[in-house]
Design a protein around this motif. Structure first.
Motif, short mmCIF file in Angstrom:
data_model
loop_
_atom_site.label_atom_id
_atom_site.label_comp_id
_atom_site.label_asym_id
_atom_site.label_seq_id
_atom_site.Cartn_x
_atom_site.Cartn_y
_atom_site.Cartn_z
N SER A 1 0.82 -1.21 0.00
CA SER A 1 0.00 0.00 0.00
C SER A 1 0.86 1.26 0.00
O SER A 1 0.58 2.22 -0.73
CB SER A 1 -0.91 -0.01 1.22
N MET A 2 1.90 1.27 0.82
CA MET A 2 2.78 2.45 0.87
C MET A 2 3.50 2.67 -0.46
O MET A 2 3.64 3.81 -0.91
CB MET A 2 3.80 2.28 1.99
N LYS A 3 3.94 1.59 -1.10
CA LYS A 3 4.61 1.71 -2.39
C LYS A 3 3.66 2.27 -3.43
O LYS A 3 4.04 3.12 -4.25
CB LYS A 3 5.14 0.36 -2.85
N ARG A 4 2.42 1.79 -3.43
CA ARG A 4 1.44 2.28 -4.40
C ARG A 4 1.17 3.77 -4.21
O ARG A 4 1.06 4.53 -5.16
CB ARG A 4 0.13 1.51 -4.30
N GLU B 1 2.04 6.85 -6.99
CA GLU B 1 0.77 7.27 -7.57
C GLU B 1 0.99 8.53 -8.42
O GLU B 1 1.51 9.54 -7.96
CB GLU B 1 -0.21 7.56 -6.44
N GLY B 2 0.61 8.47 -9.67
CA GLY B 2 0.75 9.60 -10.57
C GLY B 2 2.11 9.71 -11.24
O GLY B 2 2.32 10.61 -12.05
N ASP B 3 3.04 8.83 -10.93
CA ASP B 3 4.37 8.84 -11.53
C ASP B 3 4.28 8.21 -12.92
O ASP B 3 3.82 7.08 -13.07
CB ASP B 3 5.35 8.07 -10.66
N GLU B 4 4.70 8.94 -13.94
CA GLU B 4 4.58 8.46 -15.31
C GLU B 4 5.61 7.39 -15.65
O GLU B 4 5.39 6.58 -16.54
CB GLU B 4 4.69 9.63 -16.28
N GLU B 5 6.76 7.38 -14.96
CA GLU B 5 7.81 6.42 -15.27
C GLU B 5 7.52 5.04 -14.70
O GLU B 5 8.01 4.04 -15.21
CB GLU B 5 9.14 6.91 -14.70
N TYR B 6 6.74 4.98 -13.65
CA TYR B 6 6.46 3.69 -13.00
C TYR B 6 5.34 2.97 -13.71
O TYR B 6 4.33 3.56 -14.07
CB TYR B 6 6.08 3.92 -11.53
N ARG B 7 5.54 1.67 -13.93
CA ARG B 7 4.49 0.84 -14.53
C ARG B 7 4.09 -0.24 -13.54
O ARG B 7 4.93 -0.80 -12.84
CB ARG B 7 4.98 0.19 -15.81
N GLU B 8 2.81 -0.56 -13.52
CA GLU B 8 2.30 -1.62 -12.65
C GLU B 8 2.83 -2.97 -13.12
O GLU B 8 3.10 -3.16 -14.29
CB GLU B 8 0.76 -1.64 -12.72
#
Length: 109
Positions: free
Chosen positions: A66-69, A73-80
């Motif tokens: 949860s903390m990592k998400r 949140e809203g970061d364009e470089e990070y992908r799920e």
């Protein structure tokens, strides 16, 4: 409580981490000892340490997730993670739950 500086925060974080590791190791040892006594000693199985251990690890894992998400949140470089990874984790989780439910069902009969 007074505001802590960075060094005090690092010390607190390290001590909490060591405390959590100690408790997890203690619960895992207790669970293994109870299982050995059940299998080889003819005693009834005490599932309390196993349940507390599983609960502690689940709370830690889900809170970290949860903390990592929230951090990305809203970061364009990070992908799920891909759906395949999610499916593998779900299958492993369901398998573990089914195993323990079956184990306790056999124990009661």
């Amino acid at each position: 409580m007074a505001n802590m500086d960075e060094m005090e925060k690092a010390i607190r974080k390290r001590s909490e981490s060591l405390g959590f590791r100690f408790v997890v190791l203690l619960l895992a040892s207790w669970s293994a000892a109870e299982l050995a006594l059940y299998l080889f000693g003819g005693r009834s199985y005490n599932s309390l340490p196993t349940l507390v251990l599983m609960g502690a690890l689940l709370v830690q894992g889900f809170s970290e997730l949860s903390m990592k998400r929230r951090m990305v949140e809203g970061d364009e470089e990070y992908r799920e993670p891909s759906n395949i990874v999610k499916a593998v984790v779900a299958v492993i989780g369901v398998t573990v739950v089914v195993f323990f439910v079956g184990f306790f069902a056999l124990k009661l009969s």
